[in-house]
Write a protein that holds these residues in place. Structure first.
Motif, PDB file in Angstrom:
ATOM      1  N   VAL A   1     -35.794 -14.838  33.533  1.00 23.96           N
ATOM      2  CA  VAL A   1     -34.713 -14.224  34.307  1.00 23.96           C
ATOM      3  C   VAL A   1     -33.415 -14.996  34.114  1.00 23.96           C
ATOM      4  O   VAL A   1     -32.342 -14.402  33.900  1.00 23.96           O
ATOM      5  N   PHE A   2     -33.501 -16.317  34.179  1.00 27.11           N
ATOM      6  CA  PHE A   2     -32.294 -17.123  34.011  1.00 27.11           C
ATOM      7  C   PHE A   2     -31.676 -16.934  32.627  1.00 27.11           C
ATOM      8  O   PHE A   2     -30.463 -16.736  32.501  1.00 27.11           O
ATOM      9  N   LEU A   3     -32.496 -16.995  31.576  1.00 26.67           N
ATOM     10  CA  LEU A   3     -31.972 -16.848  30.217  1.00 26.67           C
ATOM     11  C   LEU A   3     -31.412 -15.451  29.984  1.00 26.67           C
ATOM     12  O   LEU A   3     -30.420 -15.283  29.272  1.00 26.67           O
TER      13      LEU A   3
ATOM     14  N   ILE B   1     -27.564 -14.874  28.935  1.00 24.58           N
ATOM     15  CA  ILE B   1     -27.148 -14.130  27.738  1.00 24.58           C
ATOM     16  C   ILE B   1     -26.227 -12.975  28.115  1.00 24.58           C
ATOM     17  O   ILE B   1     -25.238 -12.697  27.440  1.00 24.58           O
ATOM     18  N   ARG B   2     -26.557 -12.284  29.217  1.00 27.07           N
ATOM     19  CA  ARG B   2     -25.680 -11.204  29.664  1.00 27.07           C
ATOM     20  C   ARG B   2     -24.300 -11.756  30.054  1.00 27.07           C
ATOM     21  O   ARG B   2     -23.274 -11.131  29.806  1.00 27.07           O
TER      22      ARG B   2
ATOM     23  N   SER C   1     -36.614 -17.057  42.240  1.00 26.79           N
ATOM     24  CA  SER C   1     -36.065 -18.366  41.856  1.00 26.79           C
ATOM     25  C   SER C   1     -35.019 -18.220  40.752  1.00 26.79           C
ATOM     26  O   SER C   1     -33.948 -18.836  40.806  1.00 26.79           O
ATOM     27  N   GLY C   2     -35.325 -17.402  39.735  1.00 31.52           N
ATOM     28  CA  GLY C   2     -34.383 -17.200  38.631  1.00 31.52           C
ATOM     29  C   GLY C   2     -33.090 -16.558  39.082  1.00 31.52           C
ATOM     30  O   GLY C   2     -32.001 -16.940  38.635  1.00 31.52           O
ATOM     31  N   LEU C   3     -33.189 -15.583  39.995  1.00 29.42           N
ATOM     32  CA  LEU C   3     -31.980 -14.928  40.499  1.00 29.42           C
ATOM     33  C   LEU C   3     -31.145 -15.883  41.345  1.00 29.42           C
ATOM     34  O   LEU C   3     -29.912 -15.829  41.310  1.00 29.42           O
ATOM     35  N   ALA C   4     -31.811 -16.752  42.100  1.00 33.19           N
ATOM     36  CA  ALA C   4     -31.073 -17.718  42.926  1.00 33.19           C
ATOM     37  C   ALA C   4     -30.245 -18.648  42.043  1.00 33.19           C
ATOM     38  O   ALA C   4     -29.057 -18.890  42.306  1.00 33.19           O
ATOM     39  N   ILE C   5     -30.856 -19.142  40.965  1.00 30.83           N
ATOM     40  CA  ILE C   5     -30.130 -20.016  40.034  1.00 30.83           C
ATOM     41  C   ILE C   5     -29.003 -19.246  39.352  1.00 30.83           C
ATOM     42  O   ILE C   5     -27.888 -19.745  39.191  1.00 30.83           O
ATOM     43  N   SER C   6     -29.291 -18.008  38.943  1.00 34.08           N
ATOM     44  CA  SER C   6     -28.304 -17.196  38.228  1.00 34.08           C
ATOM     45  C   SER C   6     -27.118 -16.850  39.103  1.00 34.08           C
ATOM     46  O   SER C   6     -25.965 -16.882  38.656  1.00 34.08           O
TER      47      SER C   6
ATOM     48  N   THR D   1     -27.536  -8.543  36.415  1.00 35.17           N
ATOM     49  CA  THR D   1     -27.481  -7.096  36.236  1.00 35.17           C
ATOM     50  C   THR D   1     -28.686  -6.462  36.941  1.00 35.17           C
ATOM     51  O   THR D   1     -29.639  -7.176  37.314  1.00 35.17           O
ATOM     52  N   PRO D   2     -28.683  -5.151  37.134  1.00 36.63           N
ATOM     53  CA  PRO D   2     -29.859  -4.500  37.747  1.00 36.63           C
ATOM     54  C   PRO D   2     -31.151  -4.791  36.988  1.00 36.63           C
ATOM     55  O   PRO D   2     -32.212  -4.945  37.596  1.00 36.63           O
ATOM     56  N   PHE D   3     -31.072  -4.901  35.664  1.00 38.46           N
ATOM     57  CA  PHE D   3     -32.272  -5.176  34.866  1.00 38.46           C
ATOM     58  C   PHE D   3     -32.810  -6.581  35.118  1.00 38.46           C
ATOM     59  O   PHE D   3     -33.983  -6.855  34.884  1.00 38.46           O
TER      60      PHE D   3
END
Length: 424
Positions: free
Chosen positions: A31-33, A37-38, A349-354, A384-386
């Motif tokens: 999720v973070f990567l 990239i986005r 967790s990935g969304l929190a970091i992002s 993003t939504p994805f």
């Protein structure tokens, strides 16, 4: 059955904790990567559009072929009438002309002799127009680090890095030596009113920003410009819409054989940007595949170890009459539950970091000192939504694949030996 399996997973942590943590970590990185990239793609498109390509760009056909060399001798003449037509026929975009040029900046001393010289890559924009969009597009107020913005003819801005290397101060007079549209020498004095820093290494090394009308006069380019850039009013690039708009514009001039006839190109059609952005998308897909493969191998081994640890349990269930197919399907369902729970935790967790890095960003200025790309020095992720579902692809997929492979050992158990195994 799902409730029964869920109780077993929660009560027997020895068989679920390691797969759960593996899935969670892998999904979090995925999720973070993906968001990184986005963000990289968005920052690149945004910066390139603002400072170089626009969402669409109009040039002469000959200029478009040699655009990287800034061939102002092939500039379009009749800019004012073309802008009038564009504002009427394509009113959904903001249109602004620009001139890119290169030259030598000469700074005199008290006696008028040359004190220092340095090469500059300049850009002429509509700095002084009452309704000009350029100060907002370039975000000049934020970019200004010393001095003030130009308020009259004959004034210009230079990058802070160039000013430091040449020992300039706000208010200094500098002479630009360049070439006119017709190949002659152009010499013009400018008052340097301020220093700017865009956070883009490609611009901050040696930029000079002057008013369009000053440069038209200095370069003998009356009513001419090398490029006319178009921007959607919300500054969001829409590739399909831009392609249709360019197609409609170019259809009007397709039968003309004049090399100085205008042509419109989209952001992606310039300087190989389409290939670069396609490579970014491929890279994003490769990351997902890598994590699916890596986590599948780890979870496969975890499944093999779990099978050894649960050897007696599996044998007992078979001895009690449970079919191999039902036992295998229960292991698969169990892995899906663990994969879903791990994916849920990893995505959170990935969304929190992002989200944090989307606000704060990562300073990569030390890595971009020699970069020629229009990329900001502070990279930010973009959620993003994805991003909310991308982690479930490797999370559930890898867990399912790993258990599907390791669980095949169920079919290698011989019913005739079950009692001997249980006795042992």
């Amino acid at each position: 059955m799902i409730g029964f399996l869920l109780k077993g997973i929660l009560r027997d942590r020895s068989r679920s904790l390691f797969p759960f943590l593996t899935v969670m970590l892998g999904v979090m990185l995925t999720v973070f990567l993906h968001c990184y990239i986005r963000g990289l793609e968005t920052n690149f498109i945004y910066s390139t559009a603002r400072f170089s390509s626009g969402h669409v760009k109009i040039m002469t056909r000959s200029y478009a072929v040699e655009a990287d060399q800034m061939p102002n001798d092939l500039a379009y003449i009749g800019v004012e009438s073309l802008l009038t037509r564009l504002s009427q026929e394509f009113s959904e975009l903001i249109w602004t002309p620009r001139i890119r040029f290169a030259g030598l900046l000469d700074v005199p001393d008290e006696t008028g002799e040359t004190r220092v010289q340095g090469p500059v890559a300049g850009m002429a924009i509509d700095l002084l127009g009452i309704q000009s969009p350029e100060p907002e597009i370039f975000d000049l107020k934020r970019a200004l680090v010393e001095g003030k913005l130009p308020s009259g003819p004959g004034e210009a801005l230079v990058s802070a890095e160039l000013a430091q290397s040449m020992g300039l101060r706000p208010g200094d007079i500098a002479t630009l030596i360049s070439s006119t549209m017709y190949g002659g020498m152009a010499i013009n004095n400018f008052k340097i009113t301020g220093f700017i820093r865009f956070g883009l290494t490609a611009l901050d090394r040696g930029a000079l920003i002057a008013d369009l009308r000053d440069m038209q006069q200095a370069l003998d380019m009356e009513d001419a410009a090398g490029e006319i850039l178009g921007f959607y009013k919300d500054f969001v690039y829409r590739d399909k819409e831009a392609a249709l708009l360019a197609q409609a514009f170019n259809a009007r001039y397709q039968n003309q054989e004049d090399d100085l006839a205008p042509i419109m190109v989209t952001l992606k059609a310039q300087s190989g940007l389409a290939d670069l952005l396609a490579m970014i998308n491929v890279f994003s897909s490769v990351i997902i595949l890598i994590f699916v493969a890596a986590m599948s191998i780890v979870l496969w081994n975890a499944g093999l170890m779990a099978s050894l640890r649960r050897y007696g349990e599996i044998g007992l269930r078979l001895a009690m009459g449970e079919s191999k197919g039902h036992l295998y399907s229960s292991l698969i369902l169990e892995s899906i539950i663990i994969g879903f729970m791990g994916s849920l935790a990893g995505t959170a967790s990935g969304l929190a970091i992002s989200y944090y890095l989307q606000s704060v960003g990562i300073d990569v200025s030390s890595l971009m000192k020699s970069s020629s790309l229009f990329m900001v020095e502070v990279l930010r992720t973009k959620v993003t939504p994805f991003s909310y579902v991308v982690g479930f692809i490797p999370g559930i997929g890898a867990s399912l694949l790993g258990t599907a492979i390791s669980g095949l050992g169920v079919y290698r158990r011989e019913t005739s030996t079950l009692m001997k195994e249980l006795e042992g």
